[in-house]
Design an enzyme around this catalytic site. Structure first.
Site, PDB file in Angstrom:
ATOM      1  CE  LYS A 168     -44.676 -16.056 -59.881  1.00 25.01           C
ATOM      2  NZ  LYS A 168     -44.219 -16.852 -61.019  1.00 25.01           N
ATOM      3  CG  ASP A 203     -42.731 -20.433 -64.730  1.00 25.37           C
ATOM      4  OD1 ASP A 203     -43.785 -21.063 -64.563  1.00 25.37           O
ATOM      5  OD2 ASP A 203     -42.164 -19.810 -63.813  1.00 25.37           O
TER       6      ASP A 203
HETATM    7  C1  BGC Z   1     -47.508 -19.300 -60.411  1.00 21.91           C
HETATM    8  C2  BGC Z   1     -47.223 -20.344 -61.480  1.00 21.91           C
HETATM    9  C3  BGC Z   1     -45.758 -20.351 -61.821  1.00 21.91           C
HETATM   10  C4  BGC Z   1     -44.919 -20.486 -60.564  1.00 21.91           C
HETATM   11  C5  BGC Z   1     -43.431 -20.488 -60.847  1.00 21.91           C
HETATM   12  C6  BGC Z   1     -46.562 -19.463 -59.235  1.00 21.91           C
HETATM   13  O1  BGC Z   1     -46.738 -18.420 -58.340  1.00 21.91           O
HETATM   14  O2  BGC Z   1     -48.835 -19.423 -59.957  1.00 21.91           O
HETATM   15  O3  BGC Z   1     -47.990 -20.068 -62.632  1.00 21.91           O
HETATM   16  O4  BGC Z   1     -45.503 -21.425 -62.684  1.00 21.91           O
HETATM   17  O5  BGC Z   1     -45.220 -19.450 -59.673  1.00 21.91           O
HETATM   18  O6  BGC Z   1     -43.007 -19.321 -61.441  1.00 21.91           O
END
Ligand code: BGC
Length: 459
Positions: A168, A203
């Site tokens: 992200k 989360d």
């Molecule tokens: C992460 C997860 C997270 C999800 C939602 C992903 O990029 O790898 O750990 O739960 O985003 O936030």
């Protein structure tokens, strides 16, 4: 009823425009058979992840075992890192499924997201410090904190977790392979902030627990926001790689955004490939990149640029703004998709005033709307597969299931839930799909982290 591109009157498009747009829409179309294939492969990958370490879908035991009853009480701090903002929360669990929450959001700058991990941890500690000062919270004993850290970490206990990789748009140096809870605890110590990280929580796990506080039968926690992922309860006797007590159930953080890096079933297009190449986590998180809010605008932008290059959109002229990576936000897609004005004036505003395209015709705006719809529809359809996969894997197809879902995409993207439902009907059949309830679990991860911190402190 959700609109389809068929509801747009195409009579003002040239034949070349119709042909090119049809080709792009086809590329984004996922039929029922493909959905079933994706779901089947999901089950295969889930099993691999439960059997062995290092699988593509990591299936990480969260150390959250036992269900919450709603009667938990106490006051806890919670942190939420990994969405758009950092949130610091003070949660009071009142019992009877009730709680109060005080929270403050802090912007995490791009510099912090891409700089040394120590700086990010110091920033988080400073935010907690100022939150405590502003709210007059003090205590002789260390305050107990649940740390929602929404990236893949391999947990070795409820408050220990080693970062597997960033996702992200975060890419801090000096964090991968390190225990991120220890690093933050160090910052608290250096700054004399009397806070103890009692739990580190994904989360999705937090969302599941938060929803279960009111609805103890909650089956899954899902995030469909900036990123994409899910968590559910698993019997640990079915988890071959688990060396601990097998006689319990535990929440598994699936990390399903990583699904299919082998590219066996996900129908990726040239626009997805371009996005992946230009992302900071190349060859990773393919599933997330097709489904999550961080990426949909960029996929759409890539498709629009293709039409511009074919001289079939905006008279073949782009703008400096639209040429910039990530400039076409997913929120614009939402606005454009619901624009029902006769001349698509909302779309015109975004394209001409925000993105500085000198002028657009009605046909241009209709084409943009059609592409937005195709990208958003594909996301919702593919997003339903992992839920169907979990129900199948756990033998719960045909039983009542509550899926707690948080995230801006699910909450705000037009017809997202409707399109997921349609997809679920095609995968499971209408009767079994009707047993699955999707519920919005807004901002659940702060509450969830506090509940988990409480459960950890109690143990
Ligand atoms: C992460 C997860 C997270 C999800 C939602 C992903 O990029 O790898 O750990 O739960 O985003 O936030």
């Amino acid at each position: 009823m959700a609109p389809t591109s068929a509801t747009i009157n195409h009579s003002n498009w040239t034949d070349a425009q119709k042909k090119a747009v049809d080709t792009i829409v086809d590329r984004f179309t996922v039929d029922g058979e493909t959905l079933k294939k994706i779901t089947d492969q999901f089950v295969v990958e889930m099993n691999k992840g439960l059997d062995q370490e290092g699988a593509t879908v990591a299936m990480i035991p969260s150390f959250v075992s036992g269900r919450c009853t709603g009667d938990e009480k106490g006051s806890f701090l919670a942190l939420d890192l990994g969405g758009t903002n950092l949130r610091v929360c003070q949660v009071n669990l009142l019992g009877g499924g009730e709680h109060t929450i005080r929270q403050q959001k802090y912007v995490v700058s791009e510099e912090l997201k891409l700089g040394p991990m120590r700086n990010l941890c110091d920033f988080i500690a400073d935010c907690v410090d100022s939150f405590l000062t502003e709210n007059g919270t003090s205590s002789q004993d260390a305050l107990q904190l649940g740390y929602t850290f929404s990236f893949p970490i391999y947990q070795s206990s409820i408050n220990r977790g080693v970062l597997k990789q960033w996702t992200k748009g975060f890419n801090c140096s000096g964090a991968v392979g390190k225990d991120v809870a220890v690093m933050l605890q160090d910052s608290f110590r250096r700054k004399n902030i009397n806070v103890n990280i009692a739990a580190i929580v994904n989360d999705t796990v937090g969302t599941l627990m938060a929803y279960a506080y009111r609805h103890p039968n909650t089956t899954m926690g899902v995030i469909m926001g900036t990123g994409f992922n899910a968590a559910y309860y698993e019997n640990m006797k079915d988890v071959k790689k688990w060396k601990g007590d097998k006689d319990q159930e535990m929440v598994i953080n699936m990390e399903c955004g990583a699904f299919d890096i082998e590219r066996r079933v996900l129908p990726m297009t040239v626009y997805d490939n371009k996005l992946d190449r230009e992302s900071i986590n190349v060859y990773q998180q393919y599933h997330e990149k097709m489904v999550a809010g961080m990426y949909l605008g960029e996929i759409t932008r890539n498709a629009l640029l293709d039409l511009i290059d074919q001289q079939l959109l905006f008279g073949g002229r782009s703008s400096k703004e639209l040429n910039k990576n990530w400039s076409f936000e997913t929120a614009y897609m939402s606005t454009i998709e619901v624009d029902e004005t006769p001349d698509l004036s909302e779309a015109a505003h975004i394209l001409e005033s925000v993105l500085n395209i000198p002028s657009t015709t009605l046909a241009d705006r209709q084409i943009v709307k059609t592409i937005c719809h195709a990208v958003g529809l594909r996301a919702a359809r593919i997003a339903a597969c992992h839920i169907a996969g979990v129900l199948r894997k756990t033998g719960k197809v045909g039983e009542e299931a509550i899926i707690a879902i948080d995230g801006s995409l699910y909450e705000f993207y037009p017809f997202f839930e409707h399109n997921m439902r349609q997809s679920m009907n095609e995968i499971l059949g209408e009767a079994d799909s009707a047993k699955v309830k999707f519920d919005l679990a807004r901002d659940g991860s702060g509450l969830g982290a506090a509940i988990i911190a409480m459960m950890a402190a109690k143990k």
